[in-house]
Scaffold this motif. Structure first.
Motif, PDB file in Angstrom:
ATOM      1  N   THR A   3     -11.468   5.976  -7.817  1.00  0.00           N
ATOM      2  CA  THR A   3     -11.963   6.135  -6.484  1.00  0.00           C
ATOM      3  C   THR A   3     -10.899   5.805  -5.596  1.00  0.00           C
ATOM      4  N   ASP A   4     -10.608   6.235  -4.522  1.00  0.00           N
ATOM      5  CA  ASP A   4      -9.561   5.714  -3.537  1.00  0.00           C
ATOM      6  C   ASP A   4     -10.690   5.315  -2.316  1.00  0.00           C
ATOM      7  N   VAL A   5      -9.979   4.345  -1.810  1.00  0.00           N
ATOM      8  CA  VAL A   5     -10.576   3.701  -0.632  1.00  0.00           C
ATOM      9  C   VAL A   5      -9.854   3.850   0.582  1.00  0.00           C
ATOM     10  N   PHE A   6     -10.436   4.293   1.645  1.00  0.00           N
ATOM     11  CA  PHE A   6      -9.990   4.443   3.022  1.00  0.00           C
ATOM     12  C   PHE A   6     -10.911   3.437   3.716  1.00  0.00           C
ATOM     13  N   ASN A  14      -2.442  10.551  16.621  1.00  0.00           N
ATOM     14  CA  ASN A  14      -3.853   9.706  16.629  1.00  0.00           C
ATOM     15  C   ASN A  14      -3.955   9.031  15.477  1.00  0.00           C
ATOM     16  N   ALA A  15      -3.155   8.884  14.567  1.00  0.00           N
ATOM     17  CA  ALA A  15      -3.596   8.062  13.329  1.00  0.00           C
ATOM     18  C   ALA A  15      -2.330   7.807  12.464  1.00  0.00           C
ATOM     19  N   ALA A  16      -2.448   6.768  11.458  1.00  0.00           N
ATOM     20  CA  ALA A  16      -1.422   6.367  10.829  1.00  0.00           C
ATOM     21  C   ALA A  16      -2.153   5.894   9.323  1.00  0.00           C
ATOM     22  N   CYS A  17      -1.532   6.418   8.373  1.00  0.00           N
ATOM     23  CA  CYS A  17      -2.168   6.178   7.082  1.00  0.00           C
ATOM     24  C   CYS A  17      -1.068   4.935   6.403  1.00  0.00           C
ATOM     25  N   VAL A  18      -1.713   3.834   6.004  1.00  0.00           N
ATOM     26  CA  VAL A  18      -1.052   2.936   5.648  1.00  0.00           C
ATOM     27  C   VAL A  18      -1.235   2.755   4.057  1.00  0.00           C
ATOM     28  N   VAL A  19      -0.444   2.813   3.281  1.00  0.00           N
ATOM     29  CA  VAL A  19      -0.574   2.845   1.642  1.00  0.00           C
ATOM     30  C   VAL A  19      -0.586   1.352   1.444  1.00  0.00           C
ATOM     31  N   VAL A  20      -1.843   0.545   1.195  1.00  0.00           N
ATOM     32  CA  VAL A  20      -1.671  -0.783   0.916  1.00  0.00           C
ATOM     33  C   VAL A  20      -1.659  -0.916  -0.764  1.00  0.00           C
ATOM     34  N   ASP A  21      -2.099   0.030  -1.393  1.00  0.00           N
ATOM     35  CA  ASP A  21      -1.789   0.187  -3.023  1.00  0.00           C
ATOM     36  C   ASP A  21      -2.170   1.498  -3.169  1.00  0.00           C
ATOM     37  N   LYS A  22      -2.026   1.808  -4.915  1.00  0.00           N
ATOM     38  CA  LYS A  22      -2.226   3.051  -5.240  1.00  0.00           C
ATOM     39  C   LYS A  22      -3.299   3.895  -4.935  1.00  0.00           C
ATOM     40  N   SER A  52     -13.546  -8.153   7.635  1.00  0.00           N
ATOM     41  CA  SER A  52     -12.314  -8.715   7.144  1.00  0.00           C
ATOM     42  C   SER A  52     -12.178  -8.297   5.700  1.00  0.00           C
ATOM     43  N   CYS A  53     -10.965  -7.897   5.578  1.00  0.00           N
ATOM     44  CA  CYS A  53     -10.207  -7.195   4.303  1.00  0.00           C
ATOM     45  C   CYS A  53      -9.396  -7.978   3.515  1.00  0.00           C
ATOM     46  N   GLY A  54      -9.996  -8.487   2.260  1.00  0.00           N
ATOM     47  CA  GLY A  54      -9.206  -9.279   1.521  1.00  0.00           C
ATOM     48  C   GLY A  54      -8.456  -8.783   0.436  1.00  0.00           C
ATOM     49  N   PHE A  55      -7.261  -9.289   0.198  1.00  0.00           N
ATOM     50  CA  PHE A  55      -6.464  -8.975  -0.788  1.00  0.00           C
ATOM     51  C   PHE A  55      -5.906 -10.177  -1.601  1.00  0.00           C
ATOM     52  N   SER A  56      -5.947  -9.718  -3.064  1.00  0.00           N
ATOM     53  CA  SER A  56      -5.589 -10.979  -3.872  1.00  0.00           C
ATOM     54  C   SER A  56      -4.106 -10.929  -4.050  1.00  0.00           C
ATOM     55  N   ARG A  57      -3.726 -11.866  -4.273  1.00  0.00           N
ATOM     56  CA  ARG A  57      -1.827 -12.109  -4.455  1.00  0.00           C
ATOM     57  C   ARG A  57      -1.896 -12.954  -5.909  1.00  0.00           C
ATOM     58  N   GLU A  58      -0.655 -12.943  -6.392  1.00  0.00           N
ATOM     59  CA  GLU A  58      -0.278 -13.353  -8.014  1.00  0.00           C
ATOM     60  C   GLU A  58      -0.241 -14.867  -7.671  1.00  0.00           C
ATOM     61  N   SER A  59       0.043 -15.357  -6.654  1.00  0.00           N
ATOM     62  CA  SER A  59       0.365 -16.969  -6.693  1.00  0.00           C
ATOM     63  C   SER A  59      -0.045 -17.405  -5.188  1.00  0.00           C
ATOM     64  N   ARG A  60       0.006 -18.753  -4.888  1.00  0.00           N
ATOM     65  CA  ARG A  60      -0.024 -19.477  -3.609  1.00  0.00           C
ATOM     66  C   ARG A  60       1.149 -19.046  -2.902  1.00  0.00           C
ATOM     67  N   ASP A  61       2.249 -19.094  -3.565  1.00  0.00           N
ATOM     68  CA  ASP A  61       3.513 -18.494  -2.678  1.00  0.00           C
ATOM     69  C   ASP A  61       3.465 -17.149  -2.276  1.00  0.00           C
ATOM     70  N   GLU A  62       2.829 -16.190  -2.979  1.00  0.00           N
ATOM     71  CA  GLU A  62       2.699 -14.872  -2.492  1.00  0.00           C
ATOM     72  C   GLU A  62       1.767 -14.769  -1.322  1.00  0.00           C
ATOM     73  N   VAL A  63       0.752 -15.492  -1.394  1.00  0.00           N
ATOM     74  CA  VAL A  63       0.129 -15.721  -0.247  1.00  0.00           C
ATOM     75  C   VAL A  63       0.807 -16.200   1.214  1.00  0.00           C
ATOM     76  N   ASP A  64       1.696 -17.141   0.747  1.00  0.00           N
ATOM     77  CA  ASP A  64       2.123 -17.830   1.933  1.00  0.00           C
ATOM     78  C   ASP A  64       3.483 -16.653   2.475  1.00  0.00           C
ATOM     79  N   ALA A  65       4.055 -15.891   1.372  1.00  0.00           N
ATOM     80  CA  ALA A  65       4.954 -14.961   1.887  1.00  0.00           C
ATOM     81  C   ALA A  65       4.391 -13.932   2.641  1.00  0.00           C
ATOM     82  N   MET A  66       3.140 -13.377   2.430  1.00  0.00           N
ATOM     83  CA  MET A  66       2.599 -12.212   3.104  1.00  0.00           C
ATOM     84  C   MET A  66       2.178 -12.857   4.472  1.00  0.00           C
ATOM     85  N   MET A  67       1.882 -14.090   4.853  1.00  0.00           N
ATOM     86  CA  MET A  67       1.423 -14.729   5.832  1.00  0.00           C
ATOM     87  C   MET A  67       2.814 -14.882   6.908  1.00  0.00           C
TER      88      MET A  67
END
Length: 146
Positions: free
Chosen positions: A2-5, A35-43, A73-88
């Protein structure tokens, strides 16, 4: 598979594309125009950012202003606390804001990032044991080890 849009409105498409590219996500040019932009978050996960006028053609409902009202609100998991902070840090440097303090529950750490349009992205890290067994079992094990 399933693809999620996830379709979201934007007031400024160019600013939106720059913000999400700064997070390290690809803009798919095959599905991007004035009119639109497609942002690829993941596969299999995509954001479709639509100008407010174009977004309005997909619904008869009122388009909310995400700077004053929250609908999702769209939530995305990260592999570590440091990765959460890096995305922020990437998001804040690209013009996003952090609407509230980080949440640290021991087994889970999360931070919210608002994009320049006010859409909420949550980034979180959950301890693998807590993710597998649930927070109560994880906290019980931590108490037993203390």
């Amino acid at each position: 598979m399933t693809d999620v849009f996830i379709n979201l409105p934007t007031r400024d498409l160019e600013r939106c594309k720059a913000f999400y590219a700064a997070l390290g996500w690809e803009i798919n040019p095959l599905f991007t125009d004035e009119n639109a932009a497609c942002v690829v978050v993941d596969k299999n996960i995509y954001f479709m950012f639509l100008t407010n006028d174009f977004f309005a053609t997909f619904t008869d409902k009122k388009i909310i202003d995400p700077t004053t009202a929250a609908q999702a609100s769209c939530g995305f998991s990260r592999e570590s606390r440091d990765e959460v902070d890096a995305m922020m840090e990437k998001g804040l440097a690209a013009g996003g804001s952090e609407p509230r303090p980080s949440q640290d529950y021991g087994f889970m750490y999360s931070r919210d990032l608002e994009d320049p349009d006010g859409n909420i992205l949550g980034f979180l890290y959950m301890d693998p044991v807590a993710a597998e067994k649930g927070p109560e079992a994880y906290l019980a094990e931590q108490g037993a080890q203390a």
